[in-house]
Design an enzyme around this catalytic site. Structure first.
Site, PDB file in Angstrom:
ATOM      1  N   ASP A  75      -3.637   6.701   4.544  1.00  0.00           N
ATOM      2  CA  ASP A  75      -2.683   5.812   5.200  1.00  0.00           C
ATOM      3  C   ASP A  75      -3.391   4.690   5.967  1.00  0.00           C
ATOM      4  O   ASP A  75      -2.896   3.564   6.020  1.00  0.00           O
ATOM      5  CB  ASP A  75      -1.819   6.642   6.163  1.00  0.00           C
ATOM      6  CG  ASP A  75      -0.659   5.852   6.741  1.00  0.00           C
ATOM      7  OD1 ASP A  75       0.093   5.258   5.950  1.00  0.00           O
ATOM      8  OD2 ASP A  75      -0.505   5.815   7.977  1.00  0.00           O
ATOM      9  N   GLU A  89      -2.751   5.439  17.634  1.00  0.00           N
ATOM     10  CA  GLU A  89      -1.311   5.182  17.749  1.00  0.00           C
ATOM     11  C   GLU A  89      -0.674   6.206  18.663  1.00  0.00           C
ATOM     12  O   GLU A  89      -1.043   7.387  18.625  1.00  0.00           O
ATOM     13  CB  GLU A  89      -0.655   5.262  16.372  1.00  0.00           C
ATOM     14  CG  GLU A  89      -1.122   4.185  15.436  1.00  0.00           C
ATOM     15  CD  GLU A  89      -0.337   4.213  14.146  1.00  0.00           C
ATOM     16  OE1 GLU A  89       0.664   3.500  14.056  1.00  0.00           O
ATOM     17  OE2 GLU A  89      -0.712   4.956  13.234  1.00  0.00           O
ATOM     18  N   LYS A 103       0.839  -1.175   0.000  1.00  0.00           N
ATOM     19  CA  LYS A 103       0.000   0.000   0.000  1.00  0.00           C
ATOM     20  C   LYS A 103       0.890   1.247   0.000  1.00  0.00           C
ATOM     21  O   LYS A 103       2.031   1.138   0.425  1.00  0.00           O
ATOM     22  CB  LYS A 103      -0.943   0.000   1.195  1.00  0.00           C
ATOM     23  CG  LYS A 103      -0.221   0.131   2.559  1.00  0.00           C
ATOM     24  CD  LYS A 103      -1.149   0.543   3.638  1.00  0.00           C
ATOM     25  CE  LYS A 103      -1.119   2.026   3.859  1.00  0.00           C
ATOM     26  NZ  LYS A 103      -0.121   2.473   4.826  1.00  0.00           N
ATOM     27  N   LYS A 112      -3.483  -9.947  10.210  1.00  0.00           N
ATOM     28  CA  LYS A 112      -3.461 -10.031  11.675  1.00  0.00           C
ATOM     29  C   LYS A 112      -4.391 -11.146  12.130  1.00  0.00           C
ATOM     30  O   LYS A 112      -5.571 -11.188  11.743  1.00  0.00           O
ATOM     31  CB  LYS A 112      -3.902  -8.692  12.295  1.00  0.00           C
ATOM     32  CG  LYS A 112      -2.873  -7.585  12.141  1.00  0.00           C
ATOM     33  CD  LYS A 112      -3.374  -6.303  12.764  1.00  0.00           C
ATOM     34  CE  LYS A 112      -2.483  -5.138  12.421  1.00  0.00           C
ATOM     35  NZ  LYS A 112      -1.475  -4.814  13.412  1.00  0.00           N
ATOM     36  N   HIS A 131      -6.685  -0.243   5.602  1.00  0.00           N
ATOM     37  CA  HIS A 131      -6.793  -1.092   6.790  1.00  0.00           C
ATOM     38  C   HIS A 131      -8.187  -1.054   7.433  1.00  0.00           C
ATOM     39  O   HIS A 131      -8.808  -2.083   7.680  1.00  0.00           O
ATOM     40  CB  HIS A 131      -5.790  -0.676   7.864  1.00  0.00           C
ATOM     41  CG  HIS A 131      -4.371  -0.641   7.388  1.00  0.00           C
ATOM     42  ND1 HIS A 131      -3.861  -1.513   6.473  1.00  0.00           N
ATOM     43  CD2 HIS A 131      -3.328   0.173   7.723  1.00  0.00           C
ATOM     44  CE1 HIS A 131      -2.584  -1.247   6.272  1.00  0.00           C
ATOM     45  NE2 HIS A 131      -2.236  -0.227   7.010  1.00  0.00           N
ATOM     46  N   ASP A 158      -2.466  -5.929   2.471  1.00  0.00           N
ATOM     47  CA  ASP A 158      -2.980  -5.034   3.503  1.00  0.00           C
ATOM     48  C   ASP A 158      -2.687  -5.768   4.802  1.00  0.00           C
ATOM     49  O   ASP A 158      -3.359  -6.755   5.134  1.00  0.00           O
ATOM     50  CB  ASP A 158      -4.484  -4.836   3.324  1.00  0.00           C
ATOM     51  CG  ASP A 158      -5.015  -3.809   4.305  1.00  0.00           C
ATOM     52  OD1 ASP A 158      -4.598  -3.853   5.480  1.00  0.00           O
ATOM     53  OD2 ASP A 158      -5.834  -2.969   3.909  1.00  0.00           O
ATOM     54  N   HIS A 159      -1.672  -5.318   5.529  1.00  0.00           N
ATOM     55  CA  HIS A 159      -1.193  -6.176   6.618  1.00  0.00           C
ATOM     56  C   HIS A 159      -2.238  -6.351   7.718  1.00  0.00           C
ATOM     57  O   HIS A 159      -2.155  -7.284   8.505  1.00  0.00           O
ATOM     58  CB  HIS A 159       0.162  -5.697   7.160  1.00  0.00           C
ATOM     59  CG  HIS A 159       0.102  -4.526   8.089  1.00  0.00           C
ATOM     60  ND1 HIS A 159       0.083  -3.235   7.655  1.00  0.00           N
ATOM     61  CD2 HIS A 159       0.055  -4.452   9.439  1.00  0.00           C
ATOM     62  CE1 HIS A 159       0.035  -2.413   8.699  1.00  0.00           C
ATOM     63  NE2 HIS A 159       0.011  -3.135   9.798  1.00  0.00           N
ATOM     64  N   LYS A 179      -2.591   9.719  15.063  1.00  0.00           N
ATOM     65  CA  LYS A 179      -1.232   9.570  15.604  1.00  0.00           C
ATOM     66  C   LYS A 179      -1.077  10.508  16.799  1.00  0.00           C
ATOM     67  O   LYS A 179      -1.789  11.499  16.904  1.00  0.00           O
ATOM     68  CB  LYS A 179      -0.215   9.939  14.526  1.00  0.00           C
ATOM     69  CG  LYS A 179      -0.302   9.024  13.302  1.00  0.00           C
ATOM     70  CD  LYS A 179       1.046   8.560  12.838  1.00  0.00           C
ATOM     71  CE  LYS A 179       0.966   7.739  11.571  1.00  0.00           C
ATOM     72  NZ  LYS A 179       1.131   6.302  11.809  1.00  0.00           N
TER      73      LYS A 179
HETATM   74  C1  BG6 Z   1       0.841   1.308   8.168  1.00  0.00           C
HETATM   75  C2  BG6 Z   1       0.784   2.803   8.141  1.00  0.00           C
HETATM   76  O1  BG6 Z   1       0.246   0.767   7.028  1.00  0.00           O
HETATM   77  O2  BG6 Z   1       0.155   0.838   9.333  1.00  0.00           O
HETATM   78  C3  BG6 Z   1       1.411   3.381   9.391  1.00  0.00           C
HETATM   79  O3  BG6 Z   1       1.458   3.287   6.998  1.00  0.00           O
HETATM   80  C4  BG6 Z   1       0.782   2.791  10.619  1.00  0.00           C
HETATM   81  O4  BG6 Z   1       1.330   4.792   9.409  1.00  0.00           O
HETATM   82  C5  BG6 Z   1       0.730   1.279  10.546  1.00  0.00           C
HETATM   83  O5  BG6 Z   1       1.559   3.196  11.735  1.00  0.00           O
HETATM   84  C6  BG6 Z   1      -0.086   0.710  11.682  1.00  0.00           C
HETATM   85  O6  BG6 Z   1       0.021  -0.672  11.680  1.00  0.00           O
HETATM   86  P1  BG6 Z   1      -0.052  -1.503  13.033  1.00  0.00           P
HETATM   87  O7  BG6 Z   1       0.067  -2.919  12.590  1.00  0.00           O
HETATM   88  O8  BG6 Z   1       1.081  -1.047  13.871  1.00  0.00           O
HETATM   89  O9  BG6 Z   1      -1.384  -1.173  13.634  1.00  0.00           O
END
Ligand code: BG6
Length: 505
Positions: free
Chosen positions: A244, A225, A157, A191, A249, A186-187, A349
């Site tokens: 982002d 975050e 992404k 999860k 996500h 899309d990580h 953030k």
């Molecule tokens: C990323 C974003 O894809 O996901 C970051 O670019 C963000 O800005 C991150 O901090 C959050 O991922 P996770 O797994 O830490 O919730």
């Protein structure tokens, strides 16, 4: 995780000297190796613009793993040396076409020498403007052809910058690769706890009957975050929280929460259902944006002992930047199940906690028998905690022991950590392995990406074109602008304050 039908293969990482490769990809691949999940013949081929040989790259990888590997390297010292022997490097300048001719020769040589069929995963861990460039170069030298082994690309992404650019990128990728070869990562979908939302819903008889407009009052999704933009100011300032986190996500998480049960559990059926949710999102049109979406940006604030700098003071950020570091929005899914149930989604953030969770707020009992005796507002919630302290909790009213009928909210929680014998795989481990196996269930399909851009695009355009839509400032270390509470119709309702463990107020 299972090792099923994994064929011998080569993993080429473009951007192999970059941050993502060091922090996430290489540690994930190494962990797969430690867990004996990789095939017998396997190569990681780093492709980057720096001039170096395989030995120098192996040293770099060793160093990255010593900092970022999931478990201490001492535990796996013997495996580390074996793993590094499978690591190679080829200098490739992504914008130089000829370099891909040389890459082809290098891969041909490796595959012959090590007797590995040319089944190849190309991981695009590179700036987004290079996706189409690298894809075109691969095509030019036939590195996409499947006559001598399958070929897959993993695209990071952001997939596009807007609806139009996402469509355009997709068209360009499809000139050399068919949909089955394109893995849009899309990580969040990797999860464990996001996948568990499906299991919670569809493997239990008691959640699904109440999972609809009749019993659910509202749904809250929070991804907060504690960190700021750190060293990623340059990228973030052209992106912002909407692109982002929300476009990819959080809309994917929302789709998993709201999807219809698929008839069977396979990639197509699941993705057919999640895309329907995204396609049913009620558009937020230009003049509605200010009422349904709140954007914010952090300014300097006291966090613990330290004073955190404001977003505009971060490296790589324009001093008068209007980029949002916080977004909260109220949205609706126009379908039978969810008609008029608001979904509140927020991310930001420099907030007080790092928490990702989905909170299902149930409607109150139709007749409040104990209203006068409740010590706390009756509040039935199902909390699906994605991070940290992953698990599921249910909140409900209980009688306080003793005389009379005093009622208090209690919390019944299951913590993933209680499954102590189970090691939870990192998202990248799961997703990389899935791609190697050829399972795209947890990757975003083109129509889903398109649908989520279609929803997000008008909001971004309104922000850009209408300077009257406010950008609210919030101090670092707070829960974002207070105005985000105004999204709730009832003035007494506010965003849930998530705690590190998922106890409620
Ligand atoms: C990323 C974003 O894809 O996901 C970051 O670019 C963000 O800005 C991150 O901090 C959050 O991922 P996770 O797994 O830490 O919730």
């Amino acid at each position: 995780m299972k090792k099923n039908n994994i064929e011998n293969q080569i993993l080429v990482i473009f951007g192999s000297n970059g941050d993502l490769a060091k922090r996430k990809l290489l540690p994930a691949v190494f962990q797969l190796y430690v867990d004996n999940l990789l095939p017998e013949r396997f190569v990681v081929l780093g492709a980057g613009s720096q001039e170096k040989d395989a030995l120098a790259y192996r040293n770099d990888v060793r160093e990255s793993l010593s900092t970022f590997a999931k478990r201490s390297l001492n535990e796996n010292a013997a495996k580390l040396d074996d793993f590094l022997e499978k690591v190679y490097y080829k200098k490739v300048h992504n914008q130089t076409e000829e370099d891909f001719g040389q890459l082809k020769e290098y891969i041909d040589g490796l595959s012959e020498r090590l007797e590995i069929k040319q089944n190849i995963v190309y991981y695009f861990s590179i700036p987004p403007f290079l996706y189409e460039v690298v894809a075109a170069h691969l095509v030019k030298f036939g590195l996409n052809l499947e006559d001598n082994g399958w070929k897959r690309i993993i695209v990071e992404k952001p997939f596009g910058y807007s609806y139009d650019t996402a469509i355009d990128l997709d068209k360009k990728l499809h000139t050399g690769f068919h949909e089955d070869q394109i893995y849009r990562i899309d990580h969040y979908l990797g999860k464990e706890t996001v996948q568990n939302i499906m299991v919670t819903r569809f493997s239990n008889g008691f959640f699904e009957p109440i999972w609809n407009r009749k019993y659910i009052d509202r749904v809250e999704i929070t991804a907060s975050e504690k960190i700021g933009v750190g060293s990623r100011g340059g990228y973030y300032d052209t992106s912002g929280a909407m692109r982002d986190m929300i476009q990819n996500h959080l809309l994917q998480v929302l789709a998993v929460v709201a999807m219809e049960p698929p008839a069977v559990f396979d990639s197509d059926s699941i993705r057919n259902e999640t895309v329907k949710v995204l396609q049913a999102l009620r558009p937020i049109k230009g003049n509605e944006v200010k009422d349904f979406v709140v954007r914010g940006q952090y300014v300097s604030g006291q966090v613990g002992e330290e004073v955190q700098k404001g977003y505009r003071q971060e490296t790589g950020v324009a001093p008068n930047s209007k980029t949002e570091t916080f977004v909260a929005l109220k949205m609706f899914i126009d379908n039978w199940r969810w008609g008029e149930v608001p979904f509140y989604v927020r991310t930001g953030k420099q907030l007080p906690e790092r928490v990702t969770e989905v909170v299902i707020h149930l409607k109150p009992a139709p007749h409040q028998l104990f209203k006068q005796l409740c010590l706390t507002e009756p509040n039935n919630m199902i909390i699906l905690r994605i991070h940290p302290d992953a698990g599921v909790a249910i909140d409900f009213g209980m009688k306080i022991p003793g005389a009379g009928f005093k009622v208090q909210n209690v919390n019944m929680a299951f913590h993933y950590s209680d499954l102590a014998d189970k090691k939870i795989a990192e998202a990248y481990e799961r997703l990389i392995l899935d791609c190697m196996i050829g399972d795209s269930t947890l990757y975003a399909r083109a129509d889903a990406v398109k649908a989520s851009w279609k929803f997000v695009d008008p909001i971004l355009q309104a922000w850009q074109n209408n300077s009257e839509i406010p950008l609210y400032f919030y101090e670092a270390g707070t829960w974002g602008p207070n105005e985000s509470n105004a999204l709730f119709a009832d003035k007494y309702v506010k965003w849930r304050q998530p705690f590190e463990n998922f106890k409620t107020e």
